[in-house]
Design a protein around this motif. Structure first.
Motif, PDB file in Angstrom:
ATOM      1  N   SER A   1       0.835  -1.210   0.000  1.00 56.36           N
ATOM      2  CA  SER A   1       0.000   0.000   0.000  1.00 56.36           C
ATOM      3  C   SER A   1       0.864   1.253   0.000  1.00 56.36           C
ATOM      4  O   SER A   1       0.553   2.235   0.660  1.00 56.36           O
ATOM      5  N   GLY A   2       1.929   1.242  -0.775  1.00 51.50           N
ATOM      6  CA  GLY A   2       2.857   2.366  -0.827  1.00 51.50           C
ATOM      7  C   GLY A   2       2.277   3.593  -1.501  1.00 51.50           C
ATOM      8  O   GLY A   2       1.310   3.524  -2.265  1.00 51.50           O
ATOM      9  N   LEU A   3       2.878   4.722  -1.183  1.00 44.81           N
ATOM     10  CA  LEU A   3       2.511   5.987  -1.797  1.00 44.81           C
ATOM     11  C   LEU A   3       3.741   6.577  -2.470  1.00 44.81           C
ATOM     12  O   LEU A   3       4.830   6.593  -1.901  1.00 44.81           O
ATOM     13  N   VAL A   4       3.545   7.077  -3.686  1.00 39.99           N
ATOM     14  CA  VAL A   4       4.613   7.657  -4.484  1.00 39.99           C
ATOM     15  C   VAL A   4       4.116   8.986  -5.034  1.00 39.99           C
ATOM     16  O   VAL A   4       2.971   9.075  -5.471  1.00 39.99           O
ATOM     17  N   VAL A   5       4.981  10.003  -5.010  1.00 37.02           N
ATOM     18  CA  VAL A   5       4.659  11.245  -5.720  1.00 37.02           C
ATOM     19  C   VAL A   5       5.749  11.501  -6.750  1.00 37.02           C
ATOM     20  O   VAL A   5       6.926  11.214  -6.521  1.00 37.02           O
ATOM     21  N   ILE A   6       5.330  12.024  -7.896  1.00 32.89           N
ATOM     22  CA  ILE A   6       6.247  12.371  -8.978  1.00 32.89           C
ATOM     23  C   ILE A   6       5.958  13.812  -9.378  1.00 32.89           C
ATOM     24  O   ILE A   6       4.865  14.125  -9.834  1.00 32.89           O
ATOM     25  N   ASP A   7       6.931  14.671  -9.173  1.00 33.68           N
ATOM     26  CA  ASP A   7       6.796  16.095  -9.454  1.00 33.68           C
ATOM     27  C   ASP A   7       7.840  16.510 -10.485  1.00 33.68           C
ATOM     28  O   ASP A   7       8.816  15.789 -10.720  1.00 33.68           O
TER      29      ASP A   7
ATOM     30  N   THR B   1       4.790  10.529   2.337  1.00 35.74           N
ATOM     31  CA  THR B   1       5.046   9.764   1.114  1.00 35.74           C
ATOM     32  C   THR B   1       6.481   9.251   1.109  1.00 35.74           C
ATOM     33  O   THR B   1       7.414  10.046   1.005  1.00 35.74           O
ATOM     34  N   PRO B   2       6.682   7.945   1.200  1.00 37.90           N
ATOM     35  CA  PRO B   2       8.041   7.421   1.287  1.00 37.90           C
ATOM     36  C   PRO B   2       8.867   7.523   0.006  1.00 37.90           C
ATOM     37  O   PRO B   2      10.085   7.655   0.063  1.00 37.90           O
ATOM     38  N   VAL B   3       8.231   7.479  -1.156  1.00 37.56           N
ATOM     39  CA  VAL B   3       8.969   7.569  -2.420  1.00 37.56           C
ATOM     40  C   VAL B   3       8.557   8.860  -3.106  1.00 37.56           C
ATOM     41  O   VAL B   3       7.391   9.053  -3.447  1.00 37.56           O
ATOM     42  N   ARG B   4       9.554   9.745  -3.287  1.00 36.12           N
ATOM     43  CA  ARG B   4       9.297  11.079  -3.828  1.00 36.12           C
ATOM     44  C   ARG B   4      10.273  11.326  -4.968  1.00 36.12           C
ATOM     45  O   ARG B   4      11.484  11.330  -4.762  1.00 36.12           O
ATOM     46  N   VAL B   5       9.733  11.541  -6.160  1.00 38.35           N
ATOM     47  CA  VAL B   5      10.569  11.664  -7.353  1.00 38.35           C
ATOM     48  C   VAL B   5      10.441  13.075  -7.930  1.00 38.35           C
ATOM     49  O   VAL B   5       9.328  13.584  -8.095  1.00 38.35           O
ATOM     50  N   TRP B   6      11.576  13.669  -8.225  1.00 36.32           N
ATOM     51  CA  TRP B   6      11.629  14.937  -8.955  1.00 36.32           C
ATOM     52  C   TRP B   6      12.176  14.611 -10.334  1.00 36.32           C
ATOM     53  O   TRP B   6      13.207  13.967 -10.463  1.00 36.32           O
ATOM     54  N   VAL B   7      11.466  15.028 -11.388  1.00 37.26           N
ATOM     55  CA  VAL B   7      11.869  14.756 -12.766  1.00 37.26           C
ATOM     56  C   VAL B   7      12.326  16.057 -13.403  1.00 37.26           C
ATOM     57  O   VAL B   7      11.617  17.069 -13.342  1.00 37.26           O
ATOM     58  N   GLU B   8      13.504  16.016 -14.028  1.00 37.29           N
ATOM     59  CA  GLU B   8      14.084  17.195 -14.662  1.00 37.29           C
ATOM     60  C   GLU B   8      14.259  16.970 -16.159  1.00 37.29           C
ATOM     61  O   GLU B   8      14.495  15.848 -16.593  1.00 37.29           O
ATOM     62  N   ALA B   9      14.173  18.060 -16.901  1.00 35.51           N
ATOM     63  CA  ALA B   9      14.491  18.064 -18.327  1.00 35.51           C
ATOM     64  C   ALA B   9      14.838  19.500 -18.695  1.00 35.51           C
ATOM     65  O   ALA B   9      14.409  20.451 -18.023  1.00 35.51           O
ATOM     66  N   ASP B  10      15.608  19.664 -19.745  1.00 36.88           N
ATOM     67  CA  ASP B  10      15.966  20.999 -20.209  1.00 36.88           C
ATOM     68  C   ASP B  10      14.712  21.774 -20.587  1.00 36.88           C
ATOM     69  O   ASP B  10      13.737  21.202 -21.085  1.00 36.88           O
ATOM     70  N   ASP B  11      14.756  23.089 -20.398  1.00 42.34           N
ATOM     71  CA  ASP B  11      13.590  23.932 -20.675  1.00 42.34           C
ATOM     72  C   ASP B  11      13.097  23.793 -22.111  1.00 42.34           C
ATOM     73  O   ASP B  11      11.893  23.715 -22.346  1.00 42.34           O
ATOM     74  N   THR B  12      14.009  23.771 -23.064  1.00 42.11           N
ATOM     75  CA  THR B  12      13.617  23.657 -24.472  1.00 42.11           C
ATOM     76  C   THR B  12      12.908  22.331 -24.729  1.00 42.11           C
ATOM     77  O   THR B  12      11.871  22.293 -25.400  1.00 42.11           O
ATOM     78  N   VAL B  13      13.439  21.270 -24.180  1.00 46.87           N
ATOM     79  CA  VAL B  13      12.842  19.937 -24.337  1.00 46.87           C
ATOM     80  C   VAL B  13      11.462  19.902 -23.688  1.00 46.87           C
ATOM     81  O   VAL B  13      10.501  19.387 -24.275  1.00 46.87           O
TER      82      VAL B  13
ATOM     83  N   ASP C   1      10.873  24.046  -2.745  1.00 45.62           N
ATOM     84  CA  ASP C   1      12.128  23.407  -3.151  1.00 45.62           C
ATOM     85  C   ASP C   1      11.937  21.890  -3.281  1.00 45.62           C
ATOM     86  O   ASP C   1      12.558  21.102  -2.576  1.00 45.62           O
ATOM     87  N   PRO C   2      11.053  21.467  -4.187  1.00 51.74           N
ATOM     88  CA  PRO C   2      10.705  20.046  -4.275  1.00 51.74           C
ATOM     89  C   PRO C   2      11.891  19.129  -4.574  1.00 51.74           C
ATOM     90  O   PRO C   2      11.916  17.995  -4.097  1.00 51.74           O
ATOM     91  N   ARG C   3      12.864  19.600  -5.299  1.00 52.49           N
ATOM     92  CA  ARG C   3      14.038  18.761  -5.597  1.00 52.49           C
ATOM     93  C   ARG C   3      14.716  18.323  -4.307  1.00 52.49           C
ATOM     94  O   ARG C   3      15.150  17.187  -4.175  1.00 52.49           O
ATOM     95  N   SER C   4      14.786  19.217  -3.339  1.00 54.20           N
ATOM     96  CA  SER C   4      15.450  18.881  -2.066  1.00 54.20           C
ATOM     97  C   SER C   4      14.627  17.898  -1.231  1.00 54.20           C
ATOM     98  O   SER C   4      15.164  17.236  -0.336  1.00 54.20           O
ATOM     99  N   LEU C   5      13.339  17.783  -1.513  1.00 54.46           N
ATOM    100  CA  LEU C   5      12.458  16.861  -0.778  1.00 54.46           C
ATOM    101  C   LEU C   5      12.410  15.474  -1.418  1.00 54.46           C
ATOM    102  O   LEU C   5      11.872  14.545  -0.822  1.00 54.46           O
ATOM    103  N   ALA C   6      12.937  15.368  -2.619  1.00 57.10           N
ATOM    104  CA  ALA C   6      12.855  14.115  -3.372  1.00 57.10           C
ATOM    105  C   ALA C   6      13.786  13.048  -2.787  1.00 57.10           C
ATOM    106  O   ALA C   6      14.862  13.358  -2.287  1.00 57.10           O
ATOM    107  N   THR C   7      13.343  11.808  -2.905  1.00 46.94           N
ATOM    108  CA  THR C   7      14.211  10.668  -2.587  1.00 46.94           C
ATOM    109  C   THR C   7      14.974  10.238  -3.834  1.00 46.94           C
ATOM    110  O   THR C   7      16.010   9.582  -3.737  1.00 46.94           O
ATOM    111  N   HIS C   8      14.441  10.610  -5.001  1.00 45.77           N
ATOM    112  CA  HIS C   8      15.047  10.266  -6.297  1.00 45.77           C
ATOM    113  C   HIS C   8      14.901  11.462  -7.238  1.00 45.77           C
ATOM    114  O   HIS C   8      13.850  12.085  -7.268  1.00 45.77           O
ATOM    115  N   VAL C   9      15.961  11.722  -7.995  1.00 46.77           N
ATOM    116  CA  VAL C   9      15.917  12.739  -9.043  1.00 46.77           C
ATOM    117  C   VAL C   9      16.175  12.019 -10.363  1.00 46.77           C
ATOM    118  O   VAL C   9      17.210  11.361 -10.526  1.00 46.77           O
ATOM    119  N   ALA C  10      15.214  12.121 -11.275  1.00 49.06           N
ATOM    120  CA  ALA C  10      15.332  11.468 -12.577  1.00 49.06           C
ATOM    121  C   ALA C  10      15.487  12.543 -13.643  1.00 49.06           C
ATOM    122  O   ALA C  10      14.902  13.618 -13.547  1.00 49.06           O
TER     123      ALA C  10
END
Length: 179
Positions: free
Chosen positions: A21-27, A124-136, A168-177
């Motif tokens: 019953s895990g919870l994950v957020v992806i921002d 939320t135990p698993v917290r993901v911050w997703v990054e991409a270049d602005d143009t992309v 500052d969601p990146r600093s709260l993430a457990t994973h940065v993709a």
């Protein structure tokens, strides 16, 4: 400290450690790849359901309200072992839509800009911050949503910048993709 350069396998391993019953957020900002990552993670872990904040945002000025509704109405109750509840948004009619319930114990991935806040991080135990270049990001978002989104790009980006500055969601993430 977040795991930077996290892969789907890294994130899935953390999800497995959460239990059934895990919870994950992806921002991440618009067009970063949040929805794609959420779909891939759910395909790899079929017990998990995906809730996209696009279903909750109350219009083009609703980033904060949509994320807050998901946190207080879904994440916090599920973390406490209770049912979650959220109200949809009808983008065509520009008005609230139907209410939805999520049963206690549901394994859930919530994805959307603005979801990773200190309150969400606390439950939320698993917290993901997703990054991409602005143009992309811009190319992806406009390819996905076309002319519907184009006139609102900067309006939405302003709300994203406010979220970044406040939470500052990146600093709260457990994973940065990086997408």
């Amino acid at each position: 400290m977040p795991q930077v350069g996290a892969s789907l396998a890294d994130i899935a391993a953390s999800v497995d450690a959460c239990g059934a019953s895990g919870l994950v957020v992806i921002d991440g900002r618009s067009g970063a790849g949040k929805t794609t990552l959420a779909r891939r993670l759910a395909a790899a872990r079929p017990a998990f359901r995906v809730l996209s904040l696009d279903q909750l945002y109350p219009g083009w000025d609703g980033l904060r309200r949509g994320a807050d509704a998901a946190i207080s109405g879904v994440l916090v109750p599920l973390a406490q072992g209770r049912h979650g509840r959220w109200q949809g948004w009808d983008w065509n009619a520009d008005e609230p839509a139907a209410w939805h319930e999520i049963a206690a114990g549901t394994a859930l991935i919530v994805e959307g800009s603005g979801i990773l806040t200190p309150t969400a991080a606390a439950v939320t135990p698993v917290r993901v911050w997703v990054e991409a270049d602005d143009t992309v990001r811009r190319e992806r978002a406009l390819r996905r949503d076309g002319e519907t989104y184009a006139p609102h790009w900067e309006r939405w980006a302003t709300q994203e910048r406010e979220h970044l500055g406040l939470n500052d969601p990146r600093s709260l993430a457990t994973h940065v993709a990086r997408a």
